[in-house]
Design an enzyme around this catalytic site. Structure first.
Site, PDB file in Angstrom:
ATOM      1  CB  VAL A  76      -1.002  -0.001   1.190  1.00  0.00           C
ATOM      2  CG1 VAL A  76      -0.311  -0.156   2.528  1.00  0.00           C
ATOM      3  CG2 VAL A  76      -1.852   1.284   1.196  1.00  0.00           C
ATOM      4  CB  SER A  77       0.883   4.304  -2.091  1.00  0.00           C
ATOM      5  OG  SER A  77       0.769   3.638  -3.301  1.00  0.00           O
ATOM      6  CD  GLN A  78       5.617   8.052   0.523  1.00  0.00           C
ATOM      7  OE1 GLN A  78       6.526   7.382   0.052  1.00  0.00           O
ATOM      8  NE2 GLN A  78       5.814   9.221   1.115  1.00  0.00           N
TER       9      GLN A  78
END
Ligand code: SAH
Length: 216
Positions: A62-64
């Site tokens: 999951v992206s930042q």
């Protein structure tokens, strides 16, 4: 983390993102209402409120939060926008989008991820989302055209079906570039002459892989 510690960590992350000016007020307010820890498995919950990517099931990421905010801002969502998302993953980005538009149609190639995302979105009572297990290269023809399209996995080029399923004047945000190296995050608008793109940032996303996952 106790609920109090979690609330403090969330507030600090949001203050950080505000200071960095990664997105406008509405997008950050949406992020504030989505508890990222819900979207992470127990061993990774400690990463929920750091501005860092985090591992999710099926070897994905999951992206930042700062990048989720930037991509959401780039979409210029309107309350009546219908949005196609490729790469449901944990469902975190889906939940943020759902707060800001009419409906999100999200496609994921792993059934396990799609099922887990559905459970989490149900816990949050997010109802304006439809999930499908499929190959995002094909988009979701049955619900096209879409006002906005967001791709959260990198491909060497923007898949043709997505360009076709984007409405006139629609906006598409996607990382484009090779697997395992730096990719360009592009924001494109569909004009009568085709897609007109602008480069937003250098990014590293997991690859957009053809076909539905055989296992999990
Ligand atoms: N937006 C997600 C991040 C997911 S990472 C989140 O907030 O958690 C990228 C996701 O794209 C992974 O879950 C991966 O399985 C999915 N993916 C990769 N190739 C795909 C394809 N062809 N079709 C649909 N999903 C794909």
């Amino acid at each position: 983390m106790t609920p109090d510690e979690e609330a403090i960590a969330r507030a600090e992350l949001l203050m950080d993102l505000r200071r960095q000016n990664v997105a406008g007020y509405k997008v950050l307010a949406a992020l504030e209402t989505v508890p990222r820890s819900l979207f992470l498995a127990a061993p990774h919950k400690g990463l929920a409120y750091a501005d860092r990517p985090a591992p999710i099931e099926c070897g994905q990421t999951v992206s930042q939060p700062g990048l989720v905010a930037r991509m959401t801002e780039a979409l210029e969502l309107k309350p009546d926008s219908r949005v196609l998302e490729i790469g449901t993953g944990s469902g975190y980005q889906t939940a943020v989008l759902a707060r800001l538009c009419r409906h999100v149609y999200s496609v994921e190639r792993y059934r396990l991820l799609s099922d887990l995302a559905r459970e989490r979105l149900t816990v949050l009572k997010v109802a304006n989302v439809s999930l499908m297990v499929g190959d995002g290269h094909e988009g979701w023809e049955a619900h096209a055209p879409f006002d906005r399209i967001i791709v959260t996995a990198a491909a060497p080029a923007i898949p043709e079906a997505l360009v076709e399923q984007l409405a006139p004047d629609g906006i598409l945000v996607a990382p484009v570039g090779p697997d395992g190296a730096v990719q360009e995050l592009l924001k494109c608008r569909k004009s009568i002459d085709g897609l007109i793109g602008e480069r937003l940032a250098d990014v590293r996303f997991v690859p957009l892989i053809p076909g539905i996952a055989g296992r999990l």
